[in-house]
Design a protein around this motif. Structure first.
Motif, short mmCIF file in Angstrom:
data_model
loop_
_atom_site.label_atom_id
_atom_site.label_comp_id
_atom_site.label_asym_id
_atom_site.label_seq_id
_atom_site.Cartn_x
_atom_site.Cartn_y
_atom_site.Cartn_z
N GLY A 24 19.73 4.25 -5.93
CA GLY A 24 20.65 3.81 -6.96
C GLY A 24 22.03 3.96 -6.18
O GLY A 24 23.20 3.83 -7.00
N ILE A 25 22.22 3.79 -4.98
CA ILE A 25 23.41 4.06 -4.16
C ILE A 25 23.67 2.76 -3.30
O ILE A 25 22.83 2.23 -2.83
N ASN A 26 24.88 2.34 -3.48
CA ASN A 26 25.18 1.05 -2.80
C ASN A 26 25.49 1.19 -1.35
O ASN A 26 26.40 2.00 -0.82
N ASP B 102 33.62 6.89 -3.25
CA ASP B 102 33.54 6.46 -4.81
C ASP B 102 33.22 5.00 -5.20
O ASP B 102 33.15 4.32 -4.51
N GLY B 103 33.16 4.93 -6.60
CA GLY B 103 33.00 3.68 -7.15
C GLY B 103 34.12 2.71 -6.92
O GLY B 103 33.99 1.54 -7.00
N LYS B 104 35.28 3.13 -6.50
CA LYS B 104 36.22 1.99 -6.18
C LYS B 104 36.50 2.10 -4.49
O LYS B 104 37.40 1.91 -4.01
N ASN B 105 35.51 2.50 -3.94
CA ASN B 105 35.61 2.74 -2.29
C ASN B 105 36.58 3.42 -1.53
O ASN B 105 36.69 3.25 -0.55
N LYS B 106 36.96 4.28 -2.54
CA LYS B 106 37.58 5.44 -1.85
C LYS B 106 36.92 6.26 -1.07
O LYS B 106 35.95 6.74 -1.58
N ILE B 107 37.55 6.85 0.11
CA ILE B 107 36.65 7.85 0.90
C ILE B 107 36.55 9.18 0.32
O ILE B 107 37.55 9.59 -0.01
N ILE B 108 35.32 9.68 0.07
CA ILE B 108 35.28 11.10 -0.56
C ILE B 108 35.09 11.96 0.97
O ILE B 108 35.70 13.03 0.94
N LYS B 109 34.36 11.55 1.86
CA LYS B 109 33.89 12.25 3.07
C LYS B 109 33.44 11.43 4.06
O LYS B 109 32.64 10.48 3.69
N LYS B 110 33.75 11.84 5.33
CA LYS B 110 33.05 10.98 6.40
C LYS B 110 32.47 12.23 7.29
O LYS B 110 33.05 13.43 7.63
N ARG B 111 31.16 11.96 7.70
CA ARG B 111 30.33 13.01 8.44
C ARG B 111 29.56 12.32 9.44
O ARG B 111 28.91 11.30 9.56
N THR B 112 29.51 13.11 10.84
CA THR B 112 29.12 12.63 11.85
C THR B 112 27.66 12.99 11.55
O THR B 112 27.42 14.20 11.44
N ILE B 113 26.49 12.13 11.61
CA ILE B 113 25.30 12.48 11.16
C ILE B 113 24.37 13.11 12.56
O ILE B 113 23.79 14.15 12.66
N LYS C 71 24.83 14.95 -2.73
CA LYS C 71 25.65 16.06 -2.71
C LYS C 71 26.99 15.99 -3.21
O LYS C 71 27.68 16.82 -3.86
N THR C 72 27.55 14.95 -2.50
CA THR C 72 28.91 14.53 -2.85
C THR C 72 29.36 13.65 -4.24
O THR C 72 30.42 13.19 -4.34
N LEU C 73 28.09 13.22 -4.74
CA LEU C 73 28.29 12.20 -5.96
C LEU C 73 28.57 10.88 -5.52
O LEU C 73 29.40 10.40 -6.24
N ALA C 74 28.57 10.36 -4.41
CA ALA C 74 29.02 9.29 -3.77
C ALA C 74 28.29 8.10 -4.47
O ALA C 74 27.04 8.12 -4.96
N ALA C 75 29.08 7.18 -4.72
CA ALA C 75 28.64 5.70 -5.53
C ALA C 75 28.14 4.69 -4.35
O ALA C 75 27.30 3.85 -4.55
N GLY C 76 28.76 5.03 -3.15
CA GLY C 76 28.34 3.91 -2.03
C GLY C 76 28.47 4.73 -0.68
O GLY C 76 29.09 5.69 -0.65
N ILE C 77 27.69 3.99 0.29
CA ILE C 77 27.82 4.59 1.76
C ILE C 77 28.20 3.40 2.76
O ILE C 77 27.64 2.47 2.47
N LEU C 78 29.04 3.82 3.66
CA LEU C 78 29.15 2.98 5.02
C LEU C 78 28.77 3.62 6.01
O LEU C 78 29.12 4.80 6.30
N ILE C 79 27.85 2.93 6.89
CA ILE C 79 27.14 3.79 7.95
C ILE C 79 27.76 3.08 8.98
O ILE C 79 28.01 1.55 9.05
N ALA C 80 28.10 3.86 10.20
CA ALA C 80 28.35 3.02 11.52
C ALA C 80 28.11 3.95 12.52
O ALA C 80 27.89 4.85 12.71
N HIS C 81 27.92 3.08 13.81
CA HIS C 81 27.75 3.78 15.06
C HIS C 81 28.17 2.87 16.12
O HIS C 81 28.34 1.78 15.97
N ASN C 82 28.34 3.46 17.21
CA ASN C 82 28.79 2.80 18.49
C ASN C 82 28.03 2.51 19.39
O ASN C 82 27.11 2.94 19.61
#
Length: 226
Positions: free
Chosen positions: A202-204, A132-143, A164-175
């Protein structure tokens, strides 16, 4: 090689733990408590020492399968299953402690959680964390599970769930199963595509973190994101 020091303590491991606390016990003593019993030929302390010497490091021990544990004399299926359960429970406790805040406060902080979760994977996993806008986690999903490349890592699927989750930001990660978190050319291209796609709607894009063996690479910290 794992260093086992043979020391005759005046108290048994359980007594030492009750009297001194668990922090004062060696790895060998802690494992002996969990094993509970030894064999006809070896005491429980001797058996725990054999296990630690066999795997050489705690990291190797942590990764040992039931079959690998059963290769040690004195470790049957029951003990091997109990050891695996103990290791997994410890891992979950550590991960839960780091997750409980539910907020991404920086790459270094969040990468520790990702290392716990992803460093044992034999294949690459791409994960999207929706914020969300305060970088609180809404959902984490394995793509997806596989190799990060232009064919499989499609920003559209990631952004679909962001909208779908109305997220303000995304962090992506992989190993990187190799253990080396250095980004490949495909990783760089994918990150650029994600940046462009996020900018368009318009998503960070907060960061792209690559997890290796007890190490990580952050595109944001490395100045490769704008």
């Amino acid at each position: 090689m794992y260093d086992i020091q043979e020391v005759d303590y005046p108290m048994r491991p359980r007594e030492r733990l009750r009297t001194l606390g668990e922090k004062y016990l060696s790895d060998q003593e802690l494992l002996a408590i969990l094993l509970r019993t030894g064999t006809a030929r070896s005491s429980v302390l001797e058996l725990s020492g054999q296990i630690l010497r066999h795997f050489e490091t705690l990291e190797n021990f942590r990764r040992a399968s039931i079959e690998e544990l059963m290769q040690i004399s004195g470790i049957g299926e029951s003990k091997a299953v109990e050891i695996r359960a103990m290791i997994e429970l410890g891992k979950r406790i550590q991960t839960t402690e780091r997750k409980r805040y539910g907020q991404v406060k920086g790459a270094q902080q969040f990468a520790k959680t990702l290392i716990d979760e992803m460093s044992d994977f034999d294949q690459e996993h791409l994960v999207a964390v929706y914020l969300d806008g305060k970088n609180k986690i809404i959902k984490k999903r394995t793509i997806f599970v596989g190799t990060v490349n232009s064919a499989s890592a499609n920003p559209c699927e990631i952004l679909h769930f962001a909208v779908k989750t109305l997220a303000a930001g995304i962090l992506i990660a992989h190993n990187h199963p190799s253990g080396d978190p250095k980004p490949s050319e495909a990783d760089v291209v994918f990150t650029e595509r994600m940046e462009n796609a996020c900018d368009y709607i318009g998503i960070n894009l907060i960061d792209h973190i690559i997890v290796g063996h007890q190490r990580y690479f952050s595109f944001q910290e490395s100045g490769l994101m704008f």
